[in-house]
Motif scaffolding. Sequence first.
Motif, PDB file in Angstrom:
ATOM      1  N   GLN A  30     -27.248  24.568  59.667  1.00  0.00           N
ATOM      2  CA  GLN A  30     -26.088  23.121  60.533  1.00  0.00           C
ATOM      3  C   GLN A  30     -24.937  24.159  60.707  1.00  0.00           C
ATOM      4  OE1 GLN A  30     -26.207  19.988  57.683  1.00  0.00           O
ATOM      5  NE2 GLN A  30     -28.173  19.328  58.514  1.00  0.00           N
ATOM      6  N   SER A  31     -24.920  25.337  61.067  1.00  0.00           N
ATOM      7  CA  SER A  31     -23.768  26.065  61.420  1.00  0.00           C
ATOM      8  C   SER A  31     -22.854  26.391  60.540  1.00  0.00           C
ATOM      9  CB  SER A  31     -23.027  25.493  62.664  1.00  0.00           C
ATOM     10  OG  SER A  31     -23.778  25.327  63.815  1.00  0.00           O
ATOM     11  N   TYR A  32     -23.204  26.205  59.086  1.00  0.00           N
ATOM     12  CA  TYR A  32     -22.306  26.612  57.933  1.00  0.00           C
ATOM     13  C   TYR A  32     -22.680  28.044  57.583  1.00  0.00           C
ATOM     14  CZ  TYR A  32     -20.703  21.688  57.771  1.00  0.00           C
ATOM     15  OH  TYR A  32     -20.097  20.662  57.922  1.00  0.00           O
ATOM     16  N   PHE A  33     -21.791  28.865  57.331  1.00  0.00           N
ATOM     17  CA  PHE A  33     -21.808  30.237  56.954  1.00  0.00           C
ATOM     18  C   PHE A  33     -20.731  30.713  55.757  1.00  0.00           C
ATOM     19  CE2 PHE A  33     -23.001  30.021  61.081  1.00  0.00           C
ATOM     20  CZ  PHE A  33     -24.174  30.736  61.222  1.00  0.00           C
ATOM     21  N   THR A  34     -21.166  31.200  54.795  1.00  0.00           N
ATOM     22  CA  THR A  34     -20.252  31.896  53.930  1.00  0.00           C
ATOM     23  C   THR A  34     -20.018  33.277  54.068  1.00  0.00           C
ATOM     24  OG1 THR A  34     -21.565  31.886  52.239  1.00  0.00           O
ATOM     25  CG2 THR A  34     -20.178  30.269  52.260  1.00  0.00           C
ATOM     26  N   VAL A  35     -18.991  33.993  54.030  1.00  0.00           N
ATOM     27  CA  VAL A  35     -18.526  35.306  54.062  1.00  0.00           C
ATOM     28  C   VAL A  35     -18.035  35.989  53.017  1.00  0.00           C
ATOM     29  CG1 VAL A  35     -17.439  37.048  55.583  1.00  0.00           C
ATOM     30  CG2 VAL A  35     -17.787  34.836  56.515  1.00  0.00           C
ATOM     31  N   TYR A  36     -18.639  37.099  52.565  1.00  0.00           N
ATOM     32  CA  TYR A  36     -18.212  37.871  51.269  1.00  0.00           C
ATOM     33  C   TYR A  36     -17.792  39.345  51.824  1.00  0.00           C
ATOM     34  CZ  TYR A  36     -20.798  33.750  49.358  1.00  0.00           C
ATOM     35  OH  TYR A  36     -21.496  32.498  48.949  1.00  0.00           O
ATOM     36  N   ALA A  37     -16.708  39.498  51.759  1.00  0.00           N
ATOM     37  CA  ALA A  37     -16.340  40.871  51.869  1.00  0.00           C
ATOM     38  C   ALA A  37     -15.453  41.774  50.763  1.00  0.00           C
ATOM     39  CB  ALA A  37     -15.470  40.696  53.237  1.00  0.00           C
ATOM     40  N   GLY A  38     -15.540  43.153  50.953  1.00  0.00           N
ATOM     41  CA  GLY A  38     -14.805  43.745  49.893  1.00  0.00           C
ATOM     42  C   GLY A  38     -15.941  44.086  48.797  1.00  0.00           C
ATOM     43  N   LEU A  39     -17.133  44.082  48.994  1.00  0.00           N
ATOM     44  CA  LEU A  39     -17.950  44.411  47.921  1.00  0.00           C
ATOM     45  C   LEU A  39     -18.307  45.993  47.756  1.00  0.00           C
ATOM     46  CD1 LEU A  39     -20.506  41.867  49.117  1.00  0.00           C
ATOM     47  CD2 LEU A  39     -19.071  41.522  47.414  1.00  0.00           C
ATOM     48  N   SER A  40     -18.265  46.426  46.528  1.00  0.00           N
ATOM     49  CA  SER A  40     -18.677  47.774  46.131  1.00  0.00           C
ATOM     50  C   SER A  40     -20.101  47.963  46.249  1.00  0.00           C
ATOM     51  CB  SER A  40     -18.169  48.204  44.934  1.00  0.00           C
ATOM     52  OG  SER A  40     -18.755  47.179  43.899  1.00  0.00           O
ATOM     53  N   ARG A  41     -20.812  46.834  46.088  1.00  0.00           N
ATOM     54  CA  ARG A  41     -22.441  47.069  46.305  1.00  0.00           C
ATOM     55  C   ARG A  41     -22.999  45.856  46.844  1.00  0.00           C
ATOM     56  NH1 ARG A  41     -24.490  47.589  40.927  1.00  0.00           N
ATOM     57  NH2 ARG A  41     -25.021  45.381  41.042  1.00  0.00           N
ATOM     58  N   ILE A  42     -23.879  45.755  47.668  1.00  0.00           N
ATOM     59  CA  ILE A  42     -24.743  44.766  48.186  1.00  0.00           C
ATOM     60  C   ILE A  42     -26.055  44.878  47.553  1.00  0.00           C
ATOM     61  CG2 ILE A  42     -25.616  43.817  50.334  1.00  0.00           C
ATOM     62  CD1 ILE A  42     -23.481  44.829  52.003  1.00  0.00           C
ATOM     63  N   ASP A  43     -26.569  43.698  47.126  1.00  0.00           N
ATOM     64  CA  ASP A  43     -27.797  43.604  46.438  1.00  0.00           C
ATOM     65  C   ASP A  43     -28.831  42.831  47.039  1.00  0.00           C
ATOM     66  OD1 ASP A  43     -26.913  45.139  44.351  1.00  0.00           O
ATOM     67  OD2 ASP A  43     -26.212  43.338  43.146  1.00  0.00           O
ATOM     68  N   VAL A  44     -28.599  42.356  48.341  1.00  0.00           N
ATOM     69  CA  VAL A  44     -29.464  41.775  49.108  1.00  0.00           C
ATOM     70  C   VAL A  44     -29.820  42.338  50.611  1.00  0.00           C
ATOM     71  CG1 VAL A  44     -28.933  39.286  47.912  1.00  0.00           C
ATOM     72  CG2 VAL A  44     -27.547  40.011  49.987  1.00  0.00           C
ATOM     73  N   GLN A  45     -30.884  41.911  51.060  1.00  0.00           N
ATOM     74  CA  GLN A  45     -31.175  42.403  52.616  1.00  0.00           C
ATOM     75  C   GLN A  45     -31.319  41.375  53.454  1.00  0.00           C
ATOM     76  OE1 GLN A  45     -35.015  44.499  52.126  1.00  0.00           O
ATOM     77  NE2 GLN A  45     -33.909  46.442  51.266  1.00  0.00           N
ATOM     78  N   THR A  46     -30.788  41.494  54.768  1.00  0.00           N
ATOM     79  CA  THR A  46     -30.779  40.660  55.788  1.00  0.00           C
ATOM     80  C   THR A  46     -32.111  40.150  55.899  1.00  0.00           C
ATOM     81  OG1 THR A  46     -29.234  42.060  56.933  1.00  0.00           O
ATOM     82  CG2 THR A  46     -30.475  40.527  58.309  1.00  0.00           C
ATOM     83  N   GLY A  47     -32.317  38.729  55.975  1.00  0.00           N
ATOM     84  CA  GLY A  47     -33.270  37.767  56.164  1.00  0.00           C
ATOM     85  C   GLY A  47     -33.902  37.395  54.959  1.00  0.00           C
ATOM     86  N   ALA A  48     -33.068  37.707  53.695  1.00  0.00           N
ATOM     87  CA  ALA A  48     -33.603  37.371  52.486  1.00  0.00           C
ATOM     88  C   ALA A  48     -33.132  35.952  52.112  1.00  0.00           C
ATOM     89  CB  ALA A  48     -33.292  38.218  51.348  1.00  0.00           C
ATOM     90  N   PHE A  49     -33.906  34.930  51.399  1.00  0.00           N
ATOM     91  CA  PHE A  49     -33.295  33.811  50.835  1.00  0.00           C
ATOM     92  C   PHE A  49     -32.640  34.015  49.767  1.00  0.00           C
ATOM     93  CE2 PHE A  49     -33.765  30.204  48.176  1.00  0.00           C
ATOM     94  CZ  PHE A  49     -33.023  29.095  49.064  1.00  0.00           C
ATOM     95  N   VAL A  50     -31.452  33.420  49.493  1.00  0.00           N
ATOM     96  CA  VAL A  50     -30.708  33.402  48.052  1.00  0.00           C
ATOM     97  C   VAL A  50     -30.444  32.052  47.646  1.00  0.00           C
ATOM     98  CG1 VAL A  50     -29.670  35.717  48.564  1.00  0.00           C
ATOM     99  CG2 VAL A  50     -28.375  33.695  49.357  1.00  0.00           C
ATOM    100  N   ALA A  51     -30.634  31.977  46.490  1.00  0.00           N
ATOM    101  CA  ALA A  51     -30.461  30.389  45.777  1.00  0.00           C
ATOM    102  C   ALA A  51     -28.796  30.414  45.150  1.00  0.00           C
ATOM    103  CB  ALA A  51     -31.373  30.298  44.454  1.00  0.00           C
ATOM    104  N   LYS A  52     -28.326  29.280  45.293  1.00  0.00           N
ATOM    105  CA  LYS A  52     -26.978  28.954  44.575  1.00  0.00           C
ATOM    106  C   LYS A  52     -26.943  29.793  43.210  1.00  0.00           C
ATOM    107  CE  LYS A  52     -23.740  25.475  43.122  1.00  0.00           C
ATOM    108  NZ  LYS A  52     -23.458  24.253  43.198  1.00  0.00           N
TER     109      LYS A  52
END
Length: 83
Positions: A30-52
């Motif tokens: 529904q056009s809602y996004f969250t942005v997380y920047a300044g990470l030292s490591r990324i543990d997810v890949q584009t397209g993956a589903f993540v839970a709260k």
Amino acid sequence: TPVVAVADGRVAYTDRLRDFGRLVILDHGQSYFTVYAGLSRIDVQTGAFVAKGQGIGTADEAGVFFEVREGARSLDPRHWTGL
């Protein structure tokens, strides 16, 4: 420090972005996004589903930039974070 998703969503973007470092954008529908920047490591890949509450990366020593967006508009994040 672990960084976790504030709501269920799908990973829309993961990469480095000039002036923001490592960045993850979650699409919550529904056009809602969250942005997380300044990470030292990324543990997810584009397209993956993540839970709260699921880990998406690790914060660097400067801390994390966090933003909630509805389309192109920035929103007050307190509703999403429970603050």
